[in-house]
Design a protein around this motif. Structure first.
Motif, PDB file in Angstrom:
ATOM      1  N   ALA A  66       0.862  -1.190   0.000  1.00 62.63           N
ATOM      2  CA  ALA A  66       0.000   0.000   0.000  1.00 62.63           C
ATOM      3  C   ALA A  66       0.896   1.236   0.000  1.00 62.63           C
ATOM      4  O   ALA A  66       1.899   1.279   0.716  1.00 62.63           O
ATOM      5  N   VAL A  67       0.528   2.225  -0.802  1.00 65.43           N
ATOM      6  CA  VAL A  67       1.391   3.396  -1.020  1.00 65.43           C
ATOM      7  C   VAL A  67       0.698   4.675  -0.536  1.00 65.43           C
ATOM      8  O   VAL A  67      -0.505   4.843  -0.748  1.00 65.43           O
ATOM      9  N   HIS A  68       1.472   5.558   0.099  1.00 62.51           N
ATOM     10  CA  HIS A  68       0.961   6.905   0.426  1.00 62.51           C
ATOM     11  C   HIS A  68       1.413   7.827  -0.708  1.00 62.51           C
ATOM     12  O   HIS A  68       2.461   8.485  -0.620  1.00 62.51           O
ATOM     13  N   LEU A  69       0.636   7.856  -1.786  1.00 64.92           N
ATOM     14  CA  LEU A  69       1.066   8.548  -2.995  1.00 64.92           C
ATOM     15  C   LEU A  69       1.128  10.068  -2.809  1.00 64.92           C
ATOM     16  O   LEU A  69       0.213  10.662  -2.263  1.00 64.92           O
ATOM     17  N   TYR A  70       2.194  10.657  -3.290  1.00 63.33           N
ATOM     18  CA  TYR A  70       2.409  12.105  -3.197  1.00 63.33           C
ATOM     19  C   TYR A  70       2.349  12.595  -1.745  1.00 63.33           C
ATOM     20  O   TYR A  70       2.076  13.770  -1.493  1.00 63.33           O
ATOM     21  N   GLY A  71       2.584  11.671  -0.811  1.00 66.76           N
ATOM     22  CA  GLY A  71       2.583  12.037   0.604  1.00 66.76           C
ATOM     23  C   GLY A  71       1.234  11.921   1.279  1.00 66.76           C
ATOM     24  O   GLY A  71       1.134  12.087   2.494  1.00 66.76           O
ATOM     25  N   MET A  72       0.175  11.619   0.504  1.00 62.50           N
ATOM     26  CA  MET A  72      -1.164  11.519   1.110  1.00 62.50           C
ATOM     27  C   MET A  72      -1.354  10.130   1.721  1.00 62.50           C
ATOM     28  O   MET A  72      -1.257   9.128   1.026  1.00 62.50           O
ATOM     29  N   PRO A  73      -1.616  10.068   3.042  1.00 61.76           N
ATOM     30  CA  PRO A  73      -1.803   8.756   3.657  1.00 61.76           C
ATOM     31  C   PRO A  73      -2.950   7.987   2.997  1.00 61.76           C
ATOM     32  O   PRO A  73      -3.976   8.586   2.660  1.00 61.76           O
ATOM     33  N   TYR A  74      -2.754   6.703   2.794  1.00 58.78           N
ATOM     34  CA  TYR A  74      -3.875   5.877   2.314  1.00 58.78           C
ATOM     35  C   TYR A  74      -4.888   5.725   3.447  1.00 58.78           C
ATOM     36  O   TYR A  74      -4.620   6.133   4.586  1.00 58.78           O
ATOM     37  N   LYS A  75      -6.048   5.137   3.155  1.00 55.55           N
ATOM     38  CA  LYS A  75      -7.080   4.959   4.189  1.00 55.55           C
ATOM     39  C   LYS A  75      -6.616   3.880   5.163  1.00 55.55           C
ATOM     40  O   LYS A  75      -7.010   2.713   5.048  1.00 55.55           O
ATOM     41  N   VAL A  76      -5.796   4.277   6.106  1.00 53.05           N
ATOM     42  CA  VAL A  76      -5.075   3.325   6.958  1.00 53.05           C
ATOM     43  C   VAL A  76      -6.034   2.361   7.660  1.00 53.05           C
ATOM     44  O   VAL A  76      -5.847   1.146   7.609  1.00 53.05           O
ATOM     45  N   ASP A  77      -7.062   2.892   8.340  1.00 54.09           N
ATOM     46  CA  ASP A  77      -7.961   2.019   9.115  1.00 54.09           C
ATOM     47  C   ASP A  77      -8.694   1.025   8.213  1.00 54.09           C
ATOM     48  O   ASP A  77      -8.768  -0.168   8.521  1.00 54.09           O
TER      49      ASP A  77
END
Ligand code: PLP
Length: 385
Positions: free
Chosen positions: A142-153
Motif C-alpha cells: 500500500a502506497v501513500h502517494l504524493y505524501g497523502m496517507p492511504y485509508k489506513v484504518d
C-alpha cells in the motif's frame, strides 16, 4: 536575462549536510557503515516515534534505496517464486518491480477518489477472487502517494480479515501522518526513499522500518551479503549489497534537521495552488479528505476537467514547459504499463481517469516568491486564453 528552469522537486540542502560528510572524511569512515549510518537511523527512529506509537516498535535500517528496502521487505515476509503480492496500481514502478525480482506475480488494485490510494473495496474483491483461484496473496503493498496517507484504518481492516501483512510504501510520505501517527509506522514493514527528488535526499538511499529489533537485524544481515558469524566468510543464505554509505548517511543527518521546516514549505506550496486555482473553474487541487490526514505535500497535484476548461492536462503541461516550468502527469498506473500488461488487475477505471486528467506541479521547498509569481502568471495566462 535567461530565466532558470522551475523544477518539479529538486534537492534542498539545509546547511549541516557537509559538516556530517566532513566528519566521515576526517575519521576515514568511507564505507557502508559508520557513525553517520547509525546516527541517521536513530534520527529517523526518533522522528517517527511519538505518543501514538511505542518507540520499541520503530526500528530503522538504512539502505541503498527504497527499492532495496521493498525487495528486502518481501523477502522478510517470505515471498517466493510463484507467490502473488497485491500492489496499488497507481504508483511508481519501484513499488512493483521487487515483486518481479522474486519471480512472484503482482496483482494490481485500483485507487479510491479521496486519497488516490488503494481502494479498500477493490482490495477485498481482489483478495477474495485470488483465494477462490487457489492462490492467497502473501502481502499487500500500500502506497501513500504524493505524501497523502492511504485509508489506513479501512485497508488495515481488510488486511486483518484475511491475515495478510501490509508493506507500507512510505517512499513519498516521510513527514506525513494519519490520526497523529507518522507514516512509515503502520505496515508490518515500512519503507522510505531518500532519492534526489524526494522530500529529503541522501543523493540516493532508503530505509526499512521494522516492528522489532530482530527484523531490523535480519534486514541488515541480508543487506550486507548475509555473512554468518564466523572469522572467515561463511554464508548459509543468499545476501545482497544494500547498505547505505556513511557519506550518504551524513547528508541524511543534515536533512533530518530541516525535514519539518521543508514539509511546512511544501504545505505552503499546496496552499498557494489552492489560492491560484480558487477562481479557475474545472480544476481541482487535491487536498486532505479530513482532519485525520496530514500530508507532507511532497508534490501538489491537480486534475483538469476538459469538459469545463476546454483544455487537457497535457495542454497545460506543454504550455508550462514552454515557460521552462516542469510539470508531470501522475504516475501511469502499473496495469497500463507494457511490462505488466499480463498481470491481473481489479478496478473500475479510476486510476486510469486520474492518469488522464492529473498533473503534478512544481512543489519544492526551495521555490521562491519569484518562482510563485511565474507559476501564478503562467497558470492564469493558460486558463484565460
Ligand atoms: C521513489 C519511490 C520508490 C523507490 O525509492 P528509490 O529510493 O528511488 O529506490 C518506491 N515507491 C515509491 C512510491 C516511490 O515514489
Amino acid at each position: 536575462m535567461e530565466q532558470s528552469k522551475i523544477w518539479l522537486s529538486s534537492p534542498h540542502m539545509g546547511g549541516n549536510e557537509q559538516k556530517f560528510v566532513n566528519e566521515a572524511f576526517d575519521a576515514n569512515w568511507i564505507a557502508p557503515l559508520g557513525p553517520n549510518v547509525t546516527g541517521f537511523e536513530i534520527d529517523i527512529e526518533n522522528y517517527l516515534s511519538n505518543s501514538k506509537i511505542d518507540e520499541n516498535l520503530v526500528n530503522v535500517a538504512a539502505l541503498s534505496s527504497g527499492t532495496a528496502a521493498l525487495h528486502l521487505a518481501l523477502i522478510l515476509l517470505g515471498v517466493k517464486a510463484g507467490d502473488e503480492v497485491i500492489c496499488q496500481s497507481m504508483t511508481f514502478a519501484a513499488s512493483a518491480n521487487p515483486i518481479m525480482y522474486l519471480g512472484a506475480t503482482p496483482v494490481f488494485v485500483d485507487s479510491e477518489s479521496d486519497t488516490l490510494n488503494l481502494c479498500p473495496v477493490q482490495l477485498e474483491k481482489a483478495i477474495e477472487d485470488r483465494i477462490a483461484k487457489g492462490n492467497k496473496p502473501k502481502a499487500i503493498i500500500a502506497v501513500h502517494l504524493y505524501g497523502m496517507p492511504y485509508k489506513v484504518d479501512e485497508i488495515q481492516k481488510v488486511a486483518d480479515k484475511f491475515e495478510i501483512p501490509i508493506i507500507e510504501d512510505s517512499a513519498e510520505a516521510l513527514g506525513s501522518s494519519y490520526k497523529g501517527r507518522k507514516c512509515g509506522t503502520f505496515g508490518e514493514i515500512g519503507i522510505l526513499s531518500f532519492n534526489g527528488n524526494k522530500i529529503i535526499t541522501t543523493s540516493g538511499g532508503g530505509a526499512l522500518i521494522a516492528k522489532n529489533k530482530s527484523i531490523k537485524q535480519k534486514a541488515i544481515f541480508l543487506a550486507t551479503q548475509a555473512r554468518d558469524d564466523a572469522p572467515h566468510y561463511q554464508h548459509t543464505e543468499i545476501g545482497y549489497n544494500y547498505r547505505l554509505s556513511n557519506i550518504s548517511a551524513g547528508i541524511g543527518r543534515g536533512q533530518m534537521e530541516v525535514l519539518d521546516k521543508h514539509v511546512n514549505l511544501r504545505r505552503k506550496m499546496n496552499m498557494f495552488y489552492q489560492e491560484v486555482f480558487s477562481n479557475i473553474k474545472g480544476v481541482t487541487v487535491f487536498s486532505e479528505p479530513s482532519d485525520d490526514y496530514f500530508c507532507n505535500n511532497w508534490l501538489s497535484i491537480i486534475s483538469v476537467d476538459k469538459e469545463i476548461t476546454g483544455k487537457s492536462r497535457e495542454d497545460l503541461r506543454l504550455f508550462m514547459e514552454g515557460l521552462k516550468i516542469e510539470c508531470r502527469p501522475l504516475w501511469k498506473p502499473m496495469h497500463l504499463q507494457p511490462v505488466f500488461k499480463n498481470m491481473p488487475f481489479y478496478g473500475d477505471g479510476l486510476a486510469e481517469e486520474l492518469f488522464d486528467t492529473g498533473l503534478c506541479l512544481p512543489s519544492g521547498s526551495n521555490l521562491t516568491n519569484e518562482d510563485r509569481e511565474r507559476l501564478s502568471l503562467g497558470i492564469n495566462e493558460f486558463f484565460r486564453a
